[in-house]
Design a protein around this motif. Structure first.
Motif, PDB file in Angstrom:
ATOM      1  N   ASN A  55       0.805  -1.216   0.000  1.00 29.37           N
ATOM      2  CA  ASN A  55       0.000   0.000   0.000  1.00 29.37           C
ATOM      3  C   ASN A  55       0.846   1.277   0.000  1.00 29.37           C
ATOM      4  O   ASN A  55       0.313   2.353   0.212  1.00 29.37           O
ATOM      5  N   GLU A  56       2.119   1.171  -0.258  1.00 31.41           N
ATOM      6  CA  GLU A  56       2.995   2.346  -0.287  1.00 31.41           C
ATOM      7  C   GLU A  56       2.881   3.035  -1.636  1.00 31.41           C
ATOM      8  O   GLU A  56       3.107   2.420  -2.669  1.00 31.41           O
ATOM      9  N   THR A  57       2.519   4.315  -1.617  1.00 33.98           N
ATOM     10  CA  THR A  57       2.372   5.055  -2.872  1.00 33.98           C
ATOM     11  C   THR A  57       3.617   5.866  -3.194  1.00 33.98           C
ATOM     12  O   THR A  57       3.897   6.111  -4.354  1.00 33.98           O
ATOM     13  N   PHE A  58       4.363   6.278  -2.185  1.00 30.97           N
ATOM     14  CA  PHE A  58       5.581   7.057  -2.395  1.00 30.97           C
ATOM     15  C   PHE A  58       6.704   6.117  -2.779  1.00 30.97           C
ATOM     16  O   PHE A  58       7.069   5.212  -2.031  1.00 30.97           O
ATOM     17  N   LEU A  59       7.254   6.297  -3.968  1.00 31.58           N
ATOM     18  CA  LEU A  59       8.312   5.413  -4.457  1.00 31.58           C
ATOM     19  C   LEU A  59       9.701   5.896  -4.089  1.00 31.58           C
ATOM     20  O   LEU A  59      10.675   5.174  -4.256  1.00 31.58           O
ATOM     21  N   ASN A  67      22.932  16.151 -12.552  1.00 28.54           N
ATOM     22  CA  ASN A  67      22.298  17.453 -12.349  1.00 28.54           C
ATOM     23  C   ASN A  67      20.938  17.393 -11.666  1.00 28.54           C
ATOM     24  O   ASN A  67      20.470  18.399 -11.145  1.00 28.54           O
ATOM     25  N   TYR A  68      20.287  16.243 -11.679  1.00 31.12           N
ATOM     26  CA  TYR A  68      18.912  16.141 -11.195  1.00 31.12           C
ATOM     27  C   TYR A  68      18.732  14.953 -10.274  1.00 31.12           C
ATOM     28  O   TYR A  68      19.497  13.997 -10.304  1.00 31.12           O
ATOM     29  N   LYS A  69      17.667  15.037  -9.478  1.00 34.90           N
ATOM     30  CA  LYS A  69      17.176  13.903  -8.718  1.00 34.90           C
ATOM     31  C   LYS A  69      15.729  13.690  -9.140  1.00 34.90           C
ATOM     32  O   LYS A  69      14.973  14.653  -9.254  1.00 34.90           O
ATOM     33  N   VAL A  70      15.356  12.451  -9.358  1.00 33.97           N
ATOM     34  CA  VAL A  70      14.027  12.125  -9.851  1.00 33.97           C
ATOM     35  C   VAL A  70      13.300  11.301  -8.784  1.00 33.97           C
ATOM     36  O   VAL A  70      13.813  10.269  -8.341  1.00 33.97           O
ATOM     37  N   TYR A  71      12.121  11.767  -8.383  1.00 34.09           N
ATOM     38  CA  TYR A  71      11.298  11.106  -7.382  1.00 34.09           C
ATOM     39  C   TYR A  71      10.007  10.622  -8.024  1.00 34.09           C
ATOM     40  O   TYR A  71       9.541  11.202  -9.009  1.00 34.09           O
ATOM     41  N   GLY A  72       9.407   9.580  -7.451  1.00 35.26           N
ATOM     42  CA  GLY A  72       8.186   9.028  -8.008  1.00 35.26           C
ATOM     43  C   GLY A  72       7.118   8.767  -6.977  1.00 35.26           C
ATOM     44  O   GLY A  72       7.397   8.615  -5.783  1.00 35.26           O
ATOM     45  N   TYR A  73       5.891   8.715  -7.466  1.00 33.02           N
ATOM     46  CA  TYR A  73       4.708   8.471  -6.642  1.00 33.02           C
ATOM     47  C   TYR A  73       3.726   7.710  -7.517  1.00 33.02           C
ATOM     48  O   TYR A  73       3.556   8.029  -8.696  1.00 33.02           O
ATOM     49  N   LEU A  74       3.075   6.700  -6.973  1.00 30.79           N
ATOM     50  CA  LEU A  74       2.140   5.879  -7.720  1.00 30.79           C
ATOM     51  C   LEU A  74       0.790   5.895  -7.026  1.00 30.79           C
ATOM     52  O   LEU A  74       0.700   5.562  -5.843  1.00 30.79           O
ATOM     53  N   LYS A  78      -2.816   3.444 -10.592  1.00 27.92           N
ATOM     54  CA  LYS A  78      -1.584   3.246 -11.369  1.00 27.92           C
ATOM     55  C   LYS A  78      -1.181   4.462 -12.190  1.00 27.92           C
ATOM     56  O   LYS A  78      -0.437   4.343 -13.160  1.00 27.92           O
ATOM     57  N   VAL A  79      -1.649   5.635 -11.811  1.00 27.73           N
ATOM     58  CA  VAL A  79      -1.179   6.875 -12.410  1.00 27.73           C
ATOM     59  C   VAL A  79       0.097   7.263 -11.681  1.00 27.73           C
ATOM     60  O   VAL A  79       0.175   7.185 -10.449  1.00 27.73           O
ATOM     61  N   LYS A  80       1.113   7.667 -12.435  1.00 29.80           N
ATOM     62  CA  LYS A  80       2.418   7.969 -11.858  1.00 29.80           C
ATOM     63  C   LYS A  80       2.658   9.472 -11.841  1.00 29.80           C
ATOM     64  O   LYS A  80       2.355  10.155 -12.815  1.00 29.80           O
ATOM     65  N   PHE A  81       3.195   9.950 -10.725  1.00 28.86           N
ATOM     66  CA  PHE A  81       3.626  11.344 -10.613  1.00 28.86           C
ATOM     67  C   PHE A  81       5.142  11.325 -10.543  1.00 28.86           C
ATOM     68  O   PHE A  81       5.730  10.565  -9.772  1.00 28.86           O
ATOM     69  N   ARG A  91      14.693  16.587   1.553  1.00 31.08           N
ATOM     70  CA  ARG A  91      14.228  15.640   2.565  1.00 31.08           C
ATOM     71  C   ARG A  91      13.029  14.871   2.024  1.00 31.08           C
ATOM     72  O   ARG A  91      12.177  15.429   1.331  1.00 31.08           O
ATOM     73  N   ASP A  92      12.941  13.600   2.387  1.00 32.96           N
ATOM     74  CA  ASP A  92      11.813  12.779   1.956  1.00 32.96           C
ATOM     75  C   ASP A  92      10.489  13.339   2.456  1.00 32.96           C
ATOM     76  O   ASP A  92       9.481  13.241   1.762  1.00 32.96           O
ATOM     77  N   ALA A  93      10.477  13.935   3.641  1.00 31.15           N
ATOM     78  CA  ALA A  93       9.241  14.500   4.181  1.00 31.15           C
ATOM     79  C   ALA A  93       8.720  15.628   3.298  1.00 31.15           C
ATOM     80  O   ALA A  93       7.506  15.740   3.072  1.00 31.15           O
ATOM     81  N   ASP A  94       9.619  16.450   2.777  1.00 28.11           N
ATOM     82  CA  ASP A  94       9.204  17.532   1.874  1.00 28.11           C
ATOM     83  C   ASP A  94       8.649  16.979   0.569  1.00 28.11           C
ATOM     84  O   ASP A  94       7.652  17.481   0.047  1.00 28.11           O
ATOM     85  N   VAL A  95       9.283  15.941   0.049  1.00 22.00           N
ATOM     86  CA  VAL A  95       8.830  15.348  -1.209  1.00 22.00           C
ATOM     87  C   VAL A  95       7.484  14.657  -1.001  1.00 22.00           C
ATOM     88  O   VAL A  95       6.576  14.771  -1.828  1.00 22.00           O
ATOM     89  N   ARG A  96       7.329  13.958   0.124  1.00 23.36           N
ATOM     90  CA  ARG A  96       6.037  13.321   0.426  1.00 23.36           C
ATOM     91  C   ARG A  96       4.929  14.360   0.526  1.00 23.36           C
ATOM     92  O   ARG A  96       3.830  14.152   0.022  1.00 23.36           O
ATOM     93  N   ASN A  97       5.223  15.469   1.186  1.00 21.75           N
ATOM     94  CA  ASN A  97       4.235  16.538   1.313  1.00 21.75           C
ATOM     95  C   ASN A  97       3.891  17.116  -0.054  1.00 21.75           C
ATOM     96  O   ASN A  97       2.726  17.388  -0.346  1.00 21.75           O
ATOM     97  N   PHE A  98       4.896  17.296  -0.911  1.00 24.91           N
ATOM     98  CA  PHE A  98       4.649  17.775  -2.263  1.00 24.91           C
ATOM     99  C   PHE A  98       3.715  16.829  -3.001  1.00 24.91           C
ATOM    100  O   PHE A  98       2.732  17.255  -3.617  1.00 24.91           O
ATOM    101  N   PHE A  99       4.015  15.536  -2.967  1.00 26.97           N
ATOM    102  CA  PHE A  99       3.195  14.562  -3.686  1.00 26.97           C
ATOM    103  C   PHE A  99       1.776  14.486  -3.114  1.00 26.97           C
ATOM    104  O   PHE A  99       0.818  14.291  -3.865  1.00 26.97           O
ATOM    105  N   ARG A 100       1.644  14.637  -1.806  1.00 31.73           N
ATOM    106  CA  ARG A 100       0.305  14.627  -1.202  1.00 31.73           C
ATOM    107  C   ARG A 100      -0.527  15.782  -1.743  1.00 31.73           C
ATOM    108  O   ARG A 100      -1.674  15.605  -2.155  1.00 31.73           O
ATOM    109  N   ARG A 101       0.062  16.963  -1.793  1.00 27.70           N
ATOM    110  CA  ARG A 101      -0.642  18.146  -2.307  1.00 27.70           C
ATOM    111  C   ARG A 101      -0.873  18.034  -3.815  1.00 27.70           C
ATOM    112  O   ARG A 101      -1.934  18.422  -4.327  1.00 27.70           O
ATOM    113  N   PHE A 102       0.104  17.506  -4.540  1.00 28.50           N
ATOM    114  CA  PHE A 102      -0.014  17.325  -5.983  1.00 28.50           C
ATOM    115  C   PHE A 102      -1.123  16.325  -6.301  1.00 28.50           C
ATOM    116  O   PHE A 102      -1.901  16.517  -7.244  1.00 28.50           O
ATOM    117  N   HIS A 103      -1.205  15.261  -5.505  1.00 23.56           N
ATOM    118  CA  HIS A 103      -2.243  14.254  -5.698  1.00 23.56           C
ATOM    119  C   HIS A 103      -3.628  14.860  -5.464  1.00 23.56           C
ATOM    120  O   HIS A 103      -4.568  14.577  -6.219  1.00 23.56           O
TER     121      HIS A 103
END
Length: 143
Positions: A55-59, A67-74, A78-81, A91-103
């Motif tokens: 049940n983990e959505t944050f990849l 030059n870049y870091k690439v993060y994923g969310y499912l 099965k739509v991918k962000f 920080r992972d907490a910032d990225v998780r918060n971003f994906f939560r708001r983006f979702h």
């Protein structure tokens, strides 16, 4: 700094891609997003190797480049962000918060009765919300 965000459908079709750079590197970022889909598929199809629970959505961090870091969310459908950033100390907490708001913004956009499921997201409201989320991400990680 976030340089690109993308929403990719369950059949790996791009639903929304937006770059936030002044330079003309949209094609390069589009390629990075496309390459990250292989990593997403690998993690989803081999959950034991990647350590993901069912049940983990944050990849998490999909892969770093020089030059870049690439993060994923499912999502459950099965739509991918995909998030591409130039920050090396995110920080992972910032990225998780971003994906939560983006979702949440994505759900609002596809809940529009005029949106056709599986088609590109062309809503200006969605684009403005995404832009605001990206701007607030930059402020929160700087402080």
């Amino acid at each position: 700094m976030i340089v690109c965000v993308a929403v990719v459908g369950h059949q790996n079709n791009p639903l929304y891609i937006q770059s936030f750079t002044e330079a003309d590197d949209a094609l390069k970022l589009h390629h990075i997003v496309h390459c990250s889909l292989d990593v997403v598929d690998e993690r989803v199809n081999n959950p034991k190797k990647s350590g993901l629970t069912l049940n983990e959505t944050f990849l998490g961090l999909l892969y770093p480049t020089e030059n870049y870091k690439v993060y994923g969310y499912l999502t459950n459908t099965k739509v991918k962000f995909i998030l591409v950033t130039t920050d090396l100390d995110v920080r992972d907490a910032d990225v998780r918060n971003f994906f939560r708001r983006f979702h949440a913004a994505y759900v609002d956009a596809v809940s529009n009765p005029f949106h056709v499921p599986g088609k590109r997201i062309t809503s200006r409201t969605f684009a403005e919300r995404v832009s605001n989320i990206v701007k607030s991400f930059g402020l929160s990680s700087a402080g």
